[in-house]
Design a protein around this motif. Sequence first.
Motif, PDB file in Angstrom:
ATOM      1  N   TYR A  14      71.901  51.286 -11.437  1.00  0.00           N
ATOM      2  CA  TYR A  14      70.854  52.235 -11.068  1.00  0.00           C
ATOM      3  C   TYR A  14      71.204  53.590 -11.667  1.00  0.00           C
ATOM      4  CZ  TYR A  14      68.084  55.414  -8.233  1.00  0.00           C
ATOM      5  OH  TYR A  14      67.237  56.398  -7.828  1.00  0.00           O
ATOM      6  N   ARG A  15      70.280  54.122 -12.460  1.00  0.00           N
ATOM      7  CA  ARG A  15      70.454  55.442 -13.057  1.00  0.00           C
ATOM      8  C   ARG A  15      69.329  56.348 -12.560  1.00  0.00           C
ATOM      9  NH1 ARG A  15      71.707  51.900 -17.444  1.00  0.00           N
ATOM     10  NH2 ARG A  15      73.836  52.222 -18.153  1.00  0.00           N
ATOM     11  N   ALA A  16      69.695  57.489 -11.995  1.00  0.00           N
ATOM     12  CA  ALA A  16      68.705  58.438 -11.470  1.00  0.00           C
ATOM     13  C   ALA A  16      68.435  59.521 -12.514  1.00  0.00           C
ATOM     14  CB  ALA A  16      69.211  59.068 -10.184  1.00  0.00           C
ATOM     15  N   TYR A  17      67.166  59.775 -12.790  1.00  0.00           N
ATOM     16  CA  TYR A  17      66.744  60.802 -13.731  1.00  0.00           C
ATOM     17  C   TYR A  17      65.964  61.869 -12.991  1.00  0.00           C
ATOM     18  CZ  TYR A  17      67.862  57.526 -17.467  1.00  0.00           C
ATOM     19  OH  TYR A  17      68.518  56.662 -18.312  1.00  0.00           O
ATOM     20  N   THR A  18      66.006  63.099 -13.494  1.00  0.00           N
ATOM     21  CA  THR A  18      65.166  64.164 -12.955  1.00  0.00           C
ATOM     22  C   THR A  18      63.938  64.310 -13.846  1.00  0.00           C
ATOM     23  OG1 THR A  18      66.406  65.827 -14.194  1.00  0.00           O
ATOM     24  CG2 THR A  18      67.108  65.404 -11.936  1.00  0.00           C
ATOM     25  N   SER A  19      62.861  64.824 -13.298  1.00  0.00           N
ATOM     26  CA  SER A  19      61.610  64.903 -14.050  1.00  0.00           C
ATOM     27  C   SER A  19      61.676  65.908 -15.195  1.00  0.00           C
ATOM     28  CB  SER A  19      60.460  65.263 -13.115  1.00  0.00           C
ATOM     29  OG  SER A  19      60.694  66.532 -12.532  1.00  0.00           O
ATOM     30  N   ASP A  20      62.541  66.916 -15.101  1.00  0.00           N
ATOM     31  CA  ASP A  20      62.611  67.909 -16.178  1.00  0.00           C
ATOM     32  C   ASP A  20      63.532  67.485 -17.320  1.00  0.00           C
ATOM     33  OD1 ASP A  20      64.781  68.111 -14.515  1.00  0.00           O
ATOM     34  OD2 ASP A  20      65.019  70.267 -14.782  1.00  0.00           O
TER      35      ASP A  20
END
Length: 74
Positions: A14-20
């Motif tokens: 699982y890799r979490a990304y930010t919208s920016d």
Amino acid sequence: RAALRDGRSMSLIYRAYTSDDLGAPAHAPHRFKIKGGSVTATQVSVTAGYFDLLDTRWPRKSYNLNEFPGLRYL
């Protein structure tokens, strides 16, 4: 589907990304061991956990001749 049906060992990352910033993950990846799940035509549902206590060796550190050659002379 075949891996779930056969009960093979699988892992989930699982890799979490930010919208920016979608170019790189925001945090280090989390690794899970998949314990079960189901697959339909449009959806995959899995059950996963962080740590599989039942499949770990105890004691975890084993002393062998490759890492500790001095054991030969005890």
